[in-house]
Design a protein around this motif. Structure first.
Motif, short mmCIF file in Angstrom:
data_model
loop_
_atom_site.label_atom_id
_atom_site.label_comp_id
_atom_site.label_asym_id
_atom_site.label_seq_id
_atom_site.Cartn_x
_atom_site.Cartn_y
_atom_site.Cartn_z
N ILE A 22 -2.48 -2.92 0.52
CA ILE A 22 -3.74 -2.66 -0.16
C ILE A 22 -4.64 -3.88 -0.07
CG2 ILE A 22 -4.81 -1.92 -2.32
CD1 ILE A 22 -2.04 -0.89 -3.19
N LYS A 23 -5.87 -3.66 0.33
CA LYS A 23 -6.85 -4.73 0.41
C LYS A 23 -7.11 -5.30 -0.98
CE LYS A 23 -11.65 -5.58 1.79
NZ LYS A 23 -12.90 -4.97 2.31
N ASP A 24 -7.24 -6.63 -1.05
CA ASP A 24 -7.57 -7.37 -2.28
C ASP A 24 -6.42 -7.41 -3.29
OD1 ASP A 24 -10.14 -7.90 -1.30
OD2 ASP A 24 -10.92 -6.03 -2.13
N ALA A 42 -3.39 -9.63 6.99
CA ALA A 42 -3.65 -8.42 7.78
C ALA A 42 -2.38 -7.81 8.35
CB ALA A 42 -4.65 -8.71 8.89
N PRO A 43 -1.36 -7.56 7.51
CA PRO A 43 -0.15 -6.92 8.03
C PRO A 43 -0.49 -5.54 8.60
CG PRO A 43 -0.19 -6.85 5.64
CD PRO A 43 -1.32 -7.73 6.05
N ASN A 44 0.13 -5.23 9.73
CA ASN A 44 -0.13 -3.96 10.43
C ASN A 44 -1.61 -3.78 10.74
OD1 ASN A 44 2.56 -3.45 10.31
ND2 ASN A 44 2.43 -1.63 9.02
N GLY A 45 -2.35 -4.89 10.84
CA GLY A 45 -3.76 -4.82 11.19
C GLY A 45 -4.68 -4.39 10.07
N VAL A 46 -4.20 -4.39 8.83
CA VAL A 46 -5.03 -3.97 7.69
C VAL A 46 -5.89 -5.16 7.25
CG1 VAL A 46 -5.05 -3.02 5.36
CG2 VAL A 46 -3.27 -2.31 6.97
N ALA A 47 -7.16 -5.15 7.59
CA ALA A 47 -8.06 -6.26 7.29
C ALA A 47 -8.21 -6.42 5.78
CB ALA A 47 -9.43 -6.02 7.93
N GLY A 48 -8.15 -7.67 5.33
CA GLY A 48 -8.32 -7.96 3.91
C GLY A 48 -7.06 -7.82 3.09
#
Length: 211
Positions: A22-24, A42-48
């Motif tokens: 989850i971002k943030d 950014a695990p698995n490319g999840v920005a933020g």
């Protein structure tokens, strides 16, 4: 990184994150192939999003009264009854006064109701999604029920009364049952992605540490 550093940088923790980042939030999961107590951006490319690779058996890595939000979904049932009591106490410890805890677990009461009502759709759907649609090992609703309880490392079951009693005993207040994605958290649609199986079987409970 020290506890105070983590809880200064992050005010919202997602515990037992699995592969949902989850971002943030500080997403905490335990992977033996990754560096212990290491941050990954950014695990698995999840920005933020940020993953902290930490074994929660060693405790929640946050200072007392430091977090605004603690969220965990389908984690509590993987602990024994006594481990769960200690874990919820740890959630209470790290939350600020007025902080919110949101918990999702398989709804034992719902499972029992559907068993008694012989709801074939409920059990067939869980077998299809949660048990690889294996009709040989899970030919009956009883086998499917036990598959849910035992095949995923579950060690405890919760209905609303049981979870509410645990939260009350710990000191939480304003305890309420909700639906999936129904929350006081403004970012709940991001925090709690909709999965049909999760919506089908989950008990969702939200509560607050007294202000």
């Amino acid at each position: 990184m020290q506890l105070n550093d983590l809880s200064v940088q992050f005010k919202k923790f997602h515990l037992g994150c699995g592969t949902i980042f989850i971002k943030d939030y500080l997403n905490i999961g335990w992977w033996t192939n990754l560096g212990k107590d290491t941050l990954y951006e950014a695990p698995n490319g999840v920005a933020g999003a940020v993953l902290y690779n930490h074994d929660l058996v060693e405790g929640i890595p946050a200072a007392d009264n430091s977090l605004d939000v603690v969220y965990h979904s389908h984690l509590l049932e993987h602990l024994t009854n006594t481990e769960g009591i200690d874990f919820i106490a740890a959630c209470y410890r790290v939350l600020k006064p007025g902080g919110i805890l949101r918990v999702l677990v398989p709804d034992l009461g719902l499972w029992c109701e559907n068993y008694v009502a012989d709801n074939k759709f409920f059990f067939d759907e869980y077998r299809r999604v949660g048990l690889k649609d294996d009709k040989v090992l899970y030919p009956t609703k009883g086998a499917i029920f036990m598959g849910m309880l035992h095949n995923h490392g579950h060690k405890m079951g919760y209905d609303f009364d049981t979870l509410s009693a645990l939260l009350t005993r710990t000191g939480f207040e304003r305890i309420r049952r909700t639906m999936v994605q129904d929350s006081d958290l403004e970012d709940i649609a991001i925090v709690e992605p909709y999965f049909p199986l999760k919506a089908l079987e989950s008990l969702c409970v939200e509560c607050y540490k007294p202000a």
